[in-house]
Design an enzyme around this catalytic site. Structure first.
Site, PDB file in Angstrom:
ATOM      1  CG  ASN A  63      23.596  22.381   4.541  1.00 44.12           C
ATOM      2  OD1 ASN A  63      23.060  23.358   4.015  1.00 44.12           O
ATOM      3  ND2 ASN A  63      23.422  21.150   4.093  1.00 44.12           N
ATOM      4  CE  LYS A  89      20.545  19.903   5.771  1.00 47.03           C
ATOM      5  NZ  LYS A  89      20.124  18.563   6.118  1.00 47.03           N
ATOM      6  CG  HIS A 119      23.614  17.607   1.309  1.00 48.79           C
ATOM      7  ND1 HIS A 119      22.407  16.995   1.516  1.00 48.79           N
ATOM      8  CD2 HIS A 119      24.072  17.965   2.523  1.00 48.79           C
ATOM      9  CE1 HIS A 119      22.152  16.985   2.825  1.00 48.79           C
ATOM     10  NE2 HIS A 119      23.146  17.576   3.453  1.00 48.79           N
ATOM     11  CD  GLU A 172      18.988  17.535   2.875  1.00 52.12           C
ATOM     12  OE1 GLU A 172      19.253  18.718   2.620  1.00 52.12           O
ATOM     13  OE2 GLU A 172      18.948  17.072   4.042  1.00 52.12           O
ATOM     14  CD  GLU A 211      26.125  15.784   5.618  1.00 52.60           C
ATOM     15  OE1 GLU A 211      26.078  16.555   6.579  1.00 52.60           O
ATOM     16  OE2 GLU A 211      25.465  15.956   4.584  1.00 52.60           O
ATOM     17  N   GLY A 225      18.811  14.833   9.852  1.00 51.67           N
ATOM     18  CA  GLY A 225      17.527  15.415  10.248  1.00 51.67           C
ATOM     19  C   GLY A 225      16.602  14.444  10.969  1.00 51.67           C
ATOM     20  CB  SER A 240      21.320  13.846  14.163  1.00 53.62           C
ATOM     21  OG  SER A 240      20.185  13.710  13.321  1.00 53.62           O
TER      22      SER A 240
HETATM   23  P1  13P Z   1      21.181  17.649  10.425  1.00 53.42           P
HETATM   24  O1  13P Z   1      22.327  18.141  11.272  1.00 53.42           O
HETATM   25  O2  13P Z   1      19.965  18.508  10.522  1.00 53.42           O
HETATM   26  O3  13P Z   1      20.917  16.189  10.653  1.00 53.42           O
HETATM   27  O4  13P Z   1      21.656  17.786   8.890  1.00 53.42           O
HETATM   28  C1  13P Z   1      22.881  17.284   8.518  1.00 53.42           C
HETATM   29  C2  13P Z   1      23.197  17.739   7.148  1.00 53.42           C
HETATM   30  O5  13P Z   1      22.562  17.332   6.187  1.00 53.42           O
HETATM   31  C3  13P Z   1      24.286  18.716   6.958  1.00 53.42           C
HETATM   32  O6  13P Z   1      24.626  18.857   5.634  1.00 53.42           O
END
Ligand code: 13P
Length: 246
Positions: free
Chosen positions: A9, A11, A93, A95, A165, A171, A210
């Site tokens: 992903n 982002k 997601h 976010e 997740e 992150g 992560s």
């Molecule tokens: P990270 O791998 O940067 O922690 O992000 C995970 C994520 O949100 C994948 O959708």
């Protein structure tokens, strides 16, 4: 047995030059058979589809509308993602739940649009640190998935993929331990067996938060972890290839 996936992903990252560099350096590096997918920014999907032609990487979207078409400024319809060649979309997601106020019902509508248009729905769910500390992890995660899957019938295991997740692991560099993740994945597996008796064992459940080359093997060793949904560590070709080959 559920299939294994490694999904990047991206982002809101990557320039056109960086994307070109990614696909040229990953060529020949994903040596294992597997399902390796990337979700770039929407405006880069077409470019990625072109660049990925010579690889075994499939391209999808980070978001999709809950509507078919019409006056929805800034939205993207599943039917148009599909005609462009996008294979899947992420939905739910954390976010988007946090910054775009997406509700469970809204996410369920998006899942339906994806399936109606022959795309794969990669459905995400996860608890916040506060919810985990209050002992609510399983309740929160299972409810998010139950709502997302409400009134959804599937014919085969390739139509939906679930991704657990934990919000506190995204992150932050903090990964759920393999045991912590497996506890949640096993509960998700039971839910899937309840909802889809014939397919529950075959549906893939990915872990995200992560994931990196140094911890991927121990996560994938867990019986109900069928791959990763990866942010930061999917951006560089070397690192993504290592994850794909794990
Ligand atoms: P990270 O791998 O940067 O922690 O992000 C995970 C994520 O949100 C994948 O959708």
């Amino acid at each position: 047995m559920a299939k294994t996936y490694m999904i990047g992903n991206w982002k809101m990252n990557q320039s056109l030059d960086e994307i070109t560099e990614f696909f040229s350096s990953i060529k020949g590096k994903t040596t294992k058979e597997g399902n390796f997918w990337i979700a770039p920014q929407l405006i880069h999907i077409d470019r990625c589809l072109n660049l990925a032609q010579e690889s075994n990487i499939k391209i999808g979207s980070q978001n999709v509308s809950n509507q078919d078409n019409g006056a929805f400024t800034g939205e993207t319809a599943a039917v148009n993602l599909k005609e462009m060649g996008a294979h899947f979309s992420l939905i739910g997601h954390s976010e988007r739940r946090a910054y775009n106020f997406e509700t469970d019902e809204f996410i369920n509508q998006k899942a339906k649009k994806l399936l109606e248009n022959g795309m794969v729905a990669v459905i995400c769910a996860g608890e916040t640190l506060e919810q985990r500390e209050a002992g609510k992890t399983l309740e929160v995660v299972l409810n998010q998935f139950k709502s997302a899957l409400s009134e959804i019938e599937i014919k085969n295991e390739d139509q939906i993929i679930l991704a657990y997740e934990p919000v506190w692991a995204i992150g932050t560099g903090k990964t759920a331990s393999p045991e912590q993740a497996e506890e949640v994945h096993a509960a998700i597996r039971n839910l899937l067996k309840e909802l889809y008796p014939a397919l529950g064992e075959k549906l893939s459940i990915l872990y995200g938060g992560s994931v990196k080359p140094t911890n991927v093997a121990e996560l994938l060793a867990m019986p109900n972890i069928n791959g990763g949904l990866v942010g930061g560590a999917s951006i560089k070709a070397e690192s993504f290839a290592t994850l794909c080959n794990a």
